[in-house]
Each structure stands twice: as structure tokens, then as C-alpha cells.
Scaffold this motif. Structure first.
Motif, PDB file in Angstrom:
ATOM      1  N   ALA A  44       0.819  -1.209   0.000  1.00  0.00           N
ATOM      2  CA  ALA A  44       0.000   0.000   0.000  1.00  0.00           C
ATOM      3  C   ALA A  44       0.853   1.259   0.000  1.00  0.00           C
ATOM      4  O   ALA A  44       1.860   1.342   0.710  1.00  0.00           O
ATOM      5  CB  ALA A  44      -0.929   0.011   1.209  1.00  0.00           C
ATOM      6  N   LEU A  45       0.425   2.230  -0.799  1.00  0.00           N
ATOM      7  CA  LEU A  45       0.935   3.596  -0.748  1.00  0.00           C
ATOM      8  C   LEU A  45      -0.251   4.480  -1.062  1.00  0.00           C
ATOM      9  O   LEU A  45      -0.588   4.709  -2.214  1.00  0.00           O
ATOM     10  CB  LEU A  45       2.074   3.787  -1.758  1.00  0.00           C
ATOM     11  N   LEU A  46      -0.910   4.938  -0.006  1.00  0.00           N
ATOM     12  CA  LEU A  46      -2.245   5.504  -0.152  1.00  0.00           C
ATOM     13  C   LEU A  46      -2.392   6.853   0.554  1.00  0.00           C
ATOM     14  O   LEU A  46      -1.994   7.015   1.717  1.00  0.00           O
ATOM     15  CB  LEU A  46      -3.279   4.540   0.421  1.00  0.00           C
ATOM     16  N   GLY A  47      -3.039   7.782  -0.129  1.00  0.00           N
ATOM     17  CA  GLY A  47      -3.393   9.039   0.507  1.00  0.00           C
ATOM     18  C   GLY A  47      -4.466   8.864   1.566  1.00  0.00           C
ATOM     19  O   GLY A  47      -4.466   9.556   2.579  1.00  0.00           O
ATOM     20  N   ILE A  48      -5.391   7.919   1.359  1.00  0.00           N
ATOM     21  CA  ILE A  48      -6.464   7.741   2.342  1.00  0.00           C
ATOM     22  C   ILE A  48      -5.918   7.258   3.678  1.00  0.00           C
ATOM     23  O   ILE A  48      -6.536   7.468   4.723  1.00  0.00           O
ATOM     24  CB  ILE A  48      -7.552   6.779   1.801  1.00  0.00           C
ATOM     25  N   PHE A  49      -4.740   6.621   3.693  1.00  0.00           N
ATOM     26  CA  PHE A  49      -4.183   6.168   4.966  1.00  0.00           C
ATOM     27  C   PHE A  49      -3.768   7.334   5.851  1.00  0.00           C
ATOM     28  O   PHE A  49      -3.636   7.170   7.060  1.00  0.00           O
ATOM     29  CB  PHE A  49      -2.998   5.232   4.720  1.00  0.00           C
ATOM     30  N   ASP A  50      -3.558   8.502   5.274  1.00  0.00           N
ATOM     31  CA  ASP A  50      -3.375   9.713   6.074  1.00  0.00           C
ATOM     32  C   ASP A  50      -4.627   9.964   6.909  1.00  0.00           C
ATOM     33  O   ASP A  50      -4.558  10.226   8.116  1.00  0.00           O
ATOM     34  CB  ASP A  50      -3.092  10.883   5.137  1.00  0.00           C
ATOM     35  N   ALA A  51      -5.782   9.867   6.269  1.00  0.00           N
ATOM     36  CA  ALA A  51      -7.039  10.233   6.903  1.00  0.00           C
ATOM     37  C   ALA A  51      -7.582   9.157   7.837  1.00  0.00           C
ATOM     38  O   ALA A  51      -8.204   9.467   8.857  1.00  0.00           O
ATOM     39  CB  ALA A  51      -8.078  10.555   5.830  1.00  0.00           C
ATOM     40  N   ILE A  52      -7.358   7.891   7.490  1.00  0.00           N
ATOM     41  CA  ILE A  52      -7.941   6.795   8.278  1.00  0.00           C
ATOM     42  C   ILE A  52      -6.856   5.989   8.984  1.00  0.00           C
ATOM     43  O   ILE A  52      -7.020   4.798   9.232  1.00  0.00           O
ATOM     44  CB  ILE A  52      -8.801   5.867   7.388  1.00  0.00           C
ATOM     45  N   ALA A  53      -5.754   6.645   9.313  1.00  0.00           N
ATOM     46  CA  ALA A  53      -4.590   5.937   9.854  1.00  0.00           C
ATOM     47  C   ALA A  53      -4.917   5.021  11.037  1.00  0.00           C
ATOM     48  O   ALA A  53      -4.438   3.879  11.074  1.00  0.00           O
ATOM     49  CB  ALA A  53      -3.498   6.932  10.228  1.00  0.00           C
ATOM     50  N   PRO A  54      -5.693   5.443  12.017  1.00  0.00           N
ATOM     51  CA  PRO A  54      -5.975   4.537  13.140  1.00  0.00           C
ATOM     52  C   PRO A  54      -6.663   3.245  12.711  1.00  0.00           C
ATOM     53  O   PRO A  54      -6.278   2.153  13.134  1.00  0.00           O
ATOM     54  CB  PRO A  54      -6.864   5.376  14.062  1.00  0.00           C
ATOM     55  N   ALA A  55      -7.678   3.364  11.850  1.00  0.00           N
ATOM     56  CA  ALA A  55      -8.393   2.173  11.387  1.00  0.00           C
ATOM     57  C   ALA A  55      -7.499   1.311  10.511  1.00  0.00           C
ATOM     58  O   ALA A  55      -7.483   0.078  10.631  1.00  0.00           O
ATOM     59  CB  ALA A  55      -9.652   2.579  10.628  1.00  0.00           C
ATOM     60  N   ALA A  56      -6.749   1.934   9.609  1.00  0.00           N
ATOM     61  CA  ALA A  56      -5.877   1.176   8.723  1.00  0.00           C
ATOM     62  C   ALA A  56      -4.800   0.446   9.506  1.00  0.00           C
ATOM     63  O   ALA A  56      -4.454  -0.697   9.195  1.00  0.00           O
ATOM     64  CB  ALA A  56      -5.252   2.109   7.690  1.00  0.00           C
ATOM     65  N   SER A  57      -4.270   1.075  10.540  1.00  0.00           N
ATOM     66  CA  SER A  57      -3.253   0.437  11.372  1.00  0.00           C
ATOM     67  C   SER A  57      -3.818  -0.788  12.079  1.00  0.00           C
ATOM     68  O   SER A  57      -3.208  -1.867  12.084  1.00  0.00           O
ATOM     69  CB  SER A  57      -2.708   1.433  12.397  1.00  0.00           C
ATOM     70  N   ALA A  58      -4.992  -0.632  12.670  1.00  0.00           N
ATOM     71  CA  ALA A  58      -5.614  -1.761  13.371  1.00  0.00           C
ATOM     72  C   ALA A  58      -5.944  -2.893  12.401  1.00  0.00           C
ATOM     73  O   ALA A  58      -5.770  -4.079  12.716  1.00  0.00           O
ATOM     74  CB  ALA A  58      -6.876  -1.292  14.089  1.00  0.00           C
ATOM     75  N   ALA A  59      -6.410  -2.537  11.202  1.00  0.00           N
ATOM     76  CA  ALA A  59      -6.753  -3.564  10.214  1.00  0.00           C
ATOM     77  C   ALA A  59      -5.513  -4.307   9.739  1.00  0.00           C
ATOM     78  O   ALA A  59      -5.518  -5.545   9.626  1.00  0.00           O
ATOM     79  CB  ALA A  59      -7.469  -2.914   9.033  1.00  0.00           C
ATOM     80  N   LEU A  60      -4.449  -3.591   9.452  1.00  0.00           N
ATOM     81  CA  LEU A  60      -3.224  -4.241   8.973  1.00  0.00           C
ATOM     82  C   LEU A  60      -2.588  -5.103  10.056  1.00  0.00           C
ATOM     83  O   LEU A  60      -2.009  -6.153   9.766  1.00  0.00           O
ATOM     84  CB  LEU A  60      -2.244  -3.182   8.483  1.00  0.00           C
ATOM     85  N   GLU A  61      -2.720  -4.680  11.297  1.00  0.00           N
ATOM     86  CA  GLU A  61      -2.213  -5.504  12.394  1.00  0.00           C
ATOM     87  C   GLU A  61      -3.009  -6.810  12.471  1.00  0.00           C
ATOM     88  O   GLU A  61      -2.444  -7.892  12.680  1.00  0.00           O
ATOM     89  CB  GLU A  61      -2.281  -4.751  13.708  1.00  0.00           C
ATOM     90  N   ALA A  62      -4.329  -6.706  12.297  1.00  0.00           N
ATOM     91  CA  ALA A  62      -5.160  -7.915  12.301  1.00  0.00           C
ATOM     92  C   ALA A  62      -4.786  -8.839  11.148  1.00  0.00           C
ATOM     93  O   ALA A  62      -4.677 -10.058  11.321  1.00  0.00           O
ATOM     94  CB  ALA A  62      -6.642  -7.522  12.211  1.00  0.00           C
TER      95      ALA A  62
END
Length: 390
Positions: free
Chosen positions: A274-292
Motif C-alpha cells: 500500500a501507498l495511499l493518501g487515504i491512509f493519512d485520513a484513516i490511519a488509526p483504522a488502517a493500522s488496526a486492520a493491517l495488524e489484524a
């Protein structure tokens, strides 16, 4: 107070109350991700500078760099000085060069700080004197600036090249020359015309599948110098088709802000990083999802990330190039900066209706990390835009 008066699509005003609790996150952790995940980071404007916002950018360096630490704390790499940072839409090369130097210095103080920086030709003034050789020289100038700080490179698409290239051979000449010089493998960036209309017909072909053939030729000829390619075409099918044709060892980095969940999860034939602009905005959710996902919890990955997709599709709706406004607005709502001011005056590119729907979708996605603060700030924004609050 978590209720706000917001406009509806029919023009009426109704009261909206935040319904969802924020997603739980673990910060300052060793990344448990099994995908390489870069978040393309925005810049924070200095709202107190005495400047002309449309002409001269003013940057709050402390807040801008603090946001990079926020992303690193959540396990992300930072994709620096990219289009999310308003490159070419308020951020020129002088400011981008300074941003790159400052961010690389910040990264050097952390063991876990992955960072790659955008290299392009945006300092090259358009005109009749622009040639393939001057485009190569422009790329070389920015490449040398990043490598002087020992930085990794994201090789961005060039508006200048798109404007003068006579066909695929010109693209091959430029890319082969630059890739032949880089010290370390780079990430190529194919940015579609929906993000930047000036890049239509990139790689010398207006048809994306034909253009893909040219890009793959360039990668095959320089595979040892290519870490991966990020494509931003907002097409799941095109990304998968290209992903399956990449040389062994070359990564696909999804830039698809509409279909990232499925593309990162992958299929029997592979997956995207992933290299995404949306990960700036949804970083907490994306981090938790990728950890899962890294822990083998595929269902949890989708349960966390899929509610963010409608939000992302809204933020990146046409005209897609104005998505930065939604990214910065969420940073403001979440207390990551103290104002909703952008370089270039870009806070004006989305309507009040757009911001209201963004707020509702952010609540559904559970990324309003402090609901009381988010509600207070939303009330203030709506008041300024003519919607009196109770």
C-alpha cells in the motif's frame, strides 16, 4: 455535546448525533504488518503567516513533522512530498525540497521510521525550450537532492514529459536514464488522469492497458532498480492485471483509494502492498486492520477496513484531485492540527454538503478519535458556513 446541525442533500437542515465509538488502536508498537504500508502525508499550513495563500505557501513545520511521527507511531511508512502533500497544487519544489530534508532528519532519529520521497520535474518551467534532455536533467536534480540526504525515492509522473512526449520511446528514454543512475531501488508512481488531468496519456498511450505494456517494459529492463510500482487508476481490475505481470521481486503498491481493502488482502495469485493518501485520513483504522491481517485475522481486517471505504470514495470523488481537502479536514476534526486552513487556499475546494457527508461517514467508519472534540469543531465549521447551531 455530540450533536450538530448539518445540511442534507435536499438542502434542509437536520440534527446529527455521533453514534459510534472510536476504533481502538495500539501506538508506539513494533509493526505487526505483513504488507509494506506507506501513508502519503499532507502538510499543515501556517494560518498566521502574512502571505498570499494562492501564490506563496506557508507551512507550520512543527505540526507537519508531528503528523509524520503520528503515522510512524501507527506503524506506517511515510510517502513524503507526494500529491497528498499538495505537490503541484500549492507545494512547489523549493518547499518540497525543504520538507524532504526536514522529514528525513526526523526519520533518522527513529529506528522504525520508513520513509520514501517524491522526485519529479515540477520545478521545470513549461515552455518551448523543454526537451527530453531538460526533463531528464530536472529529474536528476531532484534525485540528487533526495540522495544527498540518503533518502529513498518515489519516482513521480512528470507533467512536462506528458506534455511533450511523442510516444512510448520518449518515456523509455527518460525512465531508463534515471533508473540507470539511482543508488537504491525506487518506487515508480503511475498517477492517473483522474488525479491529475495533465497526466492523461501517460506512457505514450491513452488506453490504460496499452500504457501498462510500456510501463512493464520499463520495469523489466530495470528490475534491479525498481522496488515496486504504485498505480493510481482507481481500477481494481487493472491493478490486478498489472500485479500478475510484474517481475519476481517487484512489488505492487496499491494507490486505489476505492478498492484498497480487497487489493491489500489479495487473492490466490498475490496481493498488493500500500501507498495511499487515504491512509493519512484513516490511519488509526488502517493500522488496526493491517495488524489484524498480520496476525492472520482476515475477518477482523475486513470488519475494520470495509466501513472506511465509503468514506474514502466520498473523499476521492470527482474532481478527485480535490481529495486533499477531505484529508486535511479529518486531521482538523481529530485534533491533529488546530485549524482547517490549507496551502493554496484549497480548503475551499469542497462544499458544505461534502463536508457534512464526510463527517457522517467518518462516524460510521469509527475514525473520529475524540467525538466531543470532533463535534465541537464540526459545529464551528458549520456555523461559519451559515448553519446556526443550538
Amino acid at each position: 455535546m455530540k450533536s450538530i446541525r448539518l445540511p442534507k442533500a435536499d438542502g434542509s437542515i437536520s440534527t446529527y448525533a455521533i453514534e459510534n465509538t472510536p476504533i481502538e488502536i495500539n501506538t508506539l508498537k513494533t509493526s505487526g504488518f505483513n504488507r509494506v504500508a506507506y501513508a502519503a502525508a499532507h502538510v499543515v499550513a501556517n494560518p498566521f503567516a502574512d502571505n498570499d495563500p494562492w501564490l506563496t505557501p506557508a507551512i507550520d513545520w512543527d505540526k507537519t513533522l508531528a503528523f509524520r511521527h503520528h503515522l510512524w507511531d501507527l506503524g506506517f511508512g511515510v510517502a513524503e512530498a507526494m500529491d497528498t502533500a499538495q505537490r503541484g497544487m500549492g507545494l512547489g519544489w523549493p518547499e518540497a525540497n525543504e520538507l524532504i530534508g526536514r522529514s528525513l532528519k526526523e526519520a533518522s532519529g527513529r529506528k522504525d521510521a520508513l520513509i520514501a520521497c517524491g522526485v519529479g520535474t515540477d520545478h521545470l518551467a513549461p515552455g518551448p525550450d523543454v526537451t527530453i534532455d531538460t526533463i531528464i536533467a530536472a529529474y536528476e536534480e531532484q534525485m540528487e537532492a533526495v540522495e544527498a540526504h540518503n533518502g529513498r525515492i518515489i519516482l513521480m509522473a512528470s507533467r512536462a514529459l506528458a506534455a511533450i512526449a511523442s510516444g512510448p520511446d520518449d518515456y523509455k528514454r527518460v525512465y531508463n536514464r534515471i533508473l540507470g543512475q539511482v543508488r537504491e531501488p525506487v518506487i515508480l508512481h503511475w498517477l492517473g488522469e483522474m488525479f491529475d488531468p495533465a497526466l492523461e496519456g501517460y506512457w505514450g498511450k491513452s488506453d490504460h492497458m496499452q500504457a501498462m505494456d510500456i510501463a512493464l517494459d520499463v520495469i523489466a529492463a530495470n528490475a534491479a532498480k525498481v522496488d515496486g510500482i504504485k498505480i493510481s487508476l482507481l481500477s481494481q481490475e487493472k491493478e490486478i492485471a498489472m500485479r500478475r505481470r510484474l517481475p519476481v521481486g517487484v512489488k505492487m503498491y496499491t494507490g486505489d483509494d476505492f478498492n484498497y481493502a480487497e487489493l491489500i488482502a489479495g487473492d490466490a495469485h498475490g496481493y498488493s502492498h500500500a501507498l495511499l493518501g487515504i491512509f493519512d485520513a484513516i490511519a488509526p483504522a488502517a493500522s488496526a486492520a493491517l495488524e489484524a491481517l498480520g496476525n492472520g485475522q482476515d475477518k477482523a481486517f475486513f470488519d475494520i477496513l470495509e466501513p472506511t471505504v465509503p468514506l474514502s470514495r466520498h473523499i476521492f470523488k470527482a474532481p478527485t484531485r480535490f481529495y486533499k481537502t477531505g484529508v486535511v479536514f479529518l486531521a482538523y476534526l481529530n485534533g491533529l492540527q488546530d485549524h482547517f486552513t490549507m496551502i493554496g487556499g484549497q480548503e475551499s475546494t469542497r462544499s458544505t454538503q461534502h463536508l457534512a457527508e464526510l463527517f457522517r461517514l467518518a462516524d460510521t467508519a469509527r475514525i473520529l478519535m475524540d467525538p466531543e472534540l470532533a463535534a465541537m469543531r464540526m459545529r464551528d465549521v458549520m456555523s461559519v458556513r451559515g448553519i446556526a447551531q443550538n
